[in-house]
Write a protein that holds these residues in place. Structure first.
Motif, PDB file in Angstrom:
ATOM      1  N   GLY A 159       4.416  24.187 -52.868  1.00 21.39           N
ATOM      2  CA  GLY A 159       4.867  24.383 -51.496  1.00 21.39           C
ATOM      3  C   GLY A 159       3.714  24.560 -50.522  1.00 21.39           C
ATOM      4  N   THR A 186       8.859  19.904 -56.917  1.00 24.87           N
ATOM      5  CA  THR A 186       9.105  21.313 -57.259  1.00 24.87           C
ATOM      6  C   THR A 186       7.774  22.048 -57.359  1.00 24.87           C
ATOM      7  OG1 THR A 186       9.120  20.754 -59.618  1.00 24.87           O
ATOM      8  CG2 THR A 186      11.238  20.757 -58.486  1.00 24.87           C
ATOM      9  N   THR A 206       2.134  19.700 -58.096  1.00 26.62           N
ATOM     10  CA  THR A 206       3.320  20.156 -58.825  1.00 26.62           C
ATOM     11  C   THR A 206       2.916  20.477 -60.263  1.00 26.62           C
ATOM     12  OG1 THR A 206       4.768  18.776 -57.462  1.00 26.62           O
ATOM     13  CG2 THR A 206       5.668  19.571 -59.536  1.00 26.62           C
ATOM     14  N   SER A 253       9.235  22.562 -46.334  1.00 22.69           N
ATOM     15  CA  SER A 253       8.541  23.145 -47.473  1.00 22.69           C
ATOM     16  C   SER A 253       8.649  24.662 -47.443  1.00 22.69           C
ATOM     17  CB  SER A 253       7.064  22.728 -47.460  1.00 22.69           C
ATOM     18  OG  SER A 253       6.395  23.218 -48.605  1.00 22.69           O
ATOM     19  N   GLN A 254       8.625  25.223 -48.640  1.00 27.86           N
ATOM     20  CA  GLN A 254       8.639  26.673 -48.783  1.00 27.86           C
ATOM     21  C   GLN A 254       7.641  27.048 -49.864  1.00 27.86           C
ATOM     22  OE1 GLN A 254      12.526  28.317 -49.277  1.00 27.86           O
ATOM     23  NE2 GLN A 254      11.810  30.438 -49.403  1.00 27.86           N
ATOM     24  N   LYS A 268       8.200  26.988 -53.749  1.00 31.77           N
ATOM     25  CA  LYS A 268       9.485  26.368 -54.071  1.00 31.77           C
ATOM     26  C   LYS A 268       9.509  24.857 -53.816  1.00 31.77           C
ATOM     27  CE  LYS A 268      12.279  30.517 -53.404  1.00 31.77           C
ATOM     28  NZ  LYS A 268      13.479  31.100 -52.751  1.00 31.77           N
TER      29      LYS A 268
END
Length: 299
Positions: A238, A235, A212, A285-286, A289
């Motif tokens: 991903g 955040t 992150t 998860s993306q 993102k």
């Protein structure tokens, strides 16, 4: 004449009943013997005795041979497990001192008047030594779990104090990267081994902090009917959908991450611990993102 016929019929019936009774007694004796064999095998005290074919059926004898082979196999497994236990202890003991010395002397060298290139080299030595220590510690823990040397002892308890302890442990590391490490207060309870569950969640949080670049890592828990769910949400960068089924494999590392980041065992160890407690881990998860690792623990 008719009376003689009835006598013969009666004798035939009596003989048939006698044969049935004798066979029943033999079958019961055989079943009782097999049951005793199973009981002693379950208790781990089975040993073969002399079997006489005139007394025991072929089935009993074959079954006795099978149990004897199983007892020998179980003994061999115990011997091998003891060897592994000794080997793991030796590895753990023999590597601690050299790794500690590497870190100590690299810190002493770093205090000297060095060029920037030399300082950079010292930092790399320290990073790689820490990586080696983490890898060996993880492998030792994993081997102990997989070989039953260490066993999980779950008990019903509040998860809030455990999560607060984990937050304190990783808060400094998050702050050094300018991240917020948030904990949502909870009164949830679960049936867990506190030490090993903290180890699994710690691996998830460490990964979240590592991947992150900015933003936050959030830790929260909620109760369902059968499970308590603990979410580790970041955040971060991903995870590609194609990679998500692979990330819990031993030593798996994504090609998209820096070579110095991770050794590919933390998530595998976390899954082994949670599975051993009767729980499981899910991932949402993306790419670009962030991710949420959801740990489901029995209530």
């Amino acid at each position: 004449m008719n009376s003689w016929i009835w006598i013969v019929v009666l004798l035939c019936v009596l003989v048939t009943l006698l044969v049935i009774y004798v066979n029943f007694r033999k079958t019961k004796k055989t079943m009782d013997t097999i049951e005793k064999m199973l009981d002693t095998a379950i208790e781990g005290i089975y040993s073969e005795t002399h079997f006489d074919e005139s007394r025991l059926s072929a089935l009993e004898t074959k079954f006795a041979n099978y149990l004897s082979s199983s007892a020998i196999s179980a003994q061999n497994v115990r011997v091998e497990k003891d060897k592994i236990k000794t080997l793991i202890a030796d590895i753990s003991h023999q590597t601690k001192t050299p790794i500690a010395n590497l870190l100590l002397y690299s810190e002493l060298i770093a205090e000297q008047d060095l060029s920037e290139d030399m300082r950079s080299n010292i930092r790399i030595i320290q990073q790689q030594t820490e990586k080696l220590r983490f890898l060996i510690d993880s492998l030792v823990k994993l081997s102990r779990l997989e070989n039953g040397i260490l066993t999980l002892s779950p008990r019903q308890q509040a998860v809030g104090p455990m999560l607060e302890e984990i937050q304190r442990q990783y808060l400094s590391k998050a702050q050094k990267k300018g991240l917020q490490l948030q904990l949502i207060a909870t009164e949830a309870r679960a049936t867990v081994d506190r030490k090993w569950t903290a180890e699994a969640l710690g691996n998830l949080i460490e990964n979240a902090i590592k991947y992150t670049p900015c933003g936050s890592v959030t830790l929260k828990a909620m109760e369902y009917e059968l499970f308590t769910r603990i979410d580790v949400t970041d955040t971060g960068i991903g995870i590609e959908e194609s990679e998500q089924p692979k990330i819990f494999a031993r030593f798996y590392r994504s090609e998209t991450v820096c070579e110095d980041e991770g050794v590919g065992i933390g998530l595998y160890l976390a899954r082994e611990i949670i599975s051993g407690e009767g729980g499981y881990i899910k991932l949402i998860s993306q790419k670009g993102k962030g991710s949420t690792f959801s740990v489901f623990l029995p209530r």
